[in-house]
Design a protein around this motif. Sequence first.
Motif: not given
Length: 444
Positions: A9-18, A103-110
């Motif tokens: 959950f912590t990393v999913l809160s970063f808006q890491s849109i490249s 965003r990123g839950a599956t691709d790829n953070k999860g």
Amino acid sequence: MSDLLKDLFTVLSFQSISTDPAYAPEVQKNADWLVAKLSSLGLTTTLHDTPGHPIVIAQNKHAEGRPNVLLYGHYDVQPVDPIDLWDTPPFEPTIIGDKIFARGATDNKGQHMAHLKAIEQLLTEEGQLPVNLTVLLEGEEEIGSPNLVPFLEANKDTLPCDIIIVSDTGMVAPSTGTMGYGLRGISCCEVSLEGPNSDQHSGCIGGAIANPATEIARLVSSLHDNQGRVMIDGFYDDVEPLAEWERDMWAEVVGMDEASMLALTGAPALHGEAGYSSAERLWARPTAEVNGIGGGYQGEGSKTVLPSTAFCKLSFRLVPDQDPDDIYEKVKAHFEKHTPAHITLKVDKGHGGHPYRSDPHDRFGKVAQAALKTVFKNDPVLIREGGSIPIISDFKRILGADTLMLGLALPDAQIHAPNENFPIENFEKGVELGKTLIKVLGKL
Ligand code: BES
Ligand code: MN
């Protein structure tokens, strides 16, 4: 919330849109968090700045005679728009039913966080790992990994590698262990047409000069014939024909039949290259896709205008042994040939990546299949993938190692789309899979 999910959950809160420079500080935050996390596990962790987004490397203490395993993932994500179509805020991970939406839950953070949890648990339970591990996490996968290739070339001596583990691909159905042994490559470009030097009145001028929007539509329709074949000269020259064993195997894959594909996409009918099944079209045949097309008035109501320019954004998915640069040249030649003198053509090259294929039955492939079977209790389904992870073929070329693609992405995960989601079960199974795999690799 369980401790297991807290870090995710912590990393999913970063808006890491490249792709959008406005989000660079958020990408950096995610990288910094990973460095802190991996260091806290006792791994020697370094952050490598690049002209783009940073690369995170973490290693345990390597010892002679143990397999060298590289674990790869990407902490960058795709943009969230159209934001209005999200039911929950994309960077406020939310559990609904048994799934995490973000965003990123599956691709790829999860998926990569499941592997990091696996490492954390192994270290807690056993005190050490049975392999020489290198964790490599990048922040530019979604923009074609422009800085990872030079990084690999410059640092290959400190990245010992017999085999690579990646969970960034698909799973054909829930709870169904799936091993990917191929990826399509990609070649992107943007085509624009320039007509008059500014927008014109469509009555005063329309009819006397060419309309760039009409001409871009003609160019786009020149890409395919009515059998769904790509009409670019030489496009299929290097395409490897499908093997019979693959055709037979893929005919049985769950979720790839007509009814499932229609249900998954909501499309009114299937459509593609004549003579091939959906699985074959997606996994072993190249395509030409329009990702965006525009020109002229897009607002409410009507506007009688003859636009001065029009454009389209294209991506070509490639299969062995097509080469992205070679395909780009063929695409460019195609547009040059089909653009009439009454309009000006501009073609800009985008990013590209090579297709990849490995042998699912080699020594490492067998180990991966065994690990999947232990966790999911089925004989793993062997597939290739329609999507691309260009760095995987670069790993092979630069580090000399194949990649085990142990996908945890479900068909309805909505990756790159609104309401991206990841079942909690997939995260938990991912942790188990990571642990099982490291343990069996340690016995090789
Ligand atoms: N994880 C995906 C690729 C993927 C998804 C492969 C599902 C197989 C099944 C990856 O993050 C991705 O989206 N890659 C991009 C690469 C491109 C931007 C160079 C893609 O395929 O569009
Ligand atoms: Mn992606």
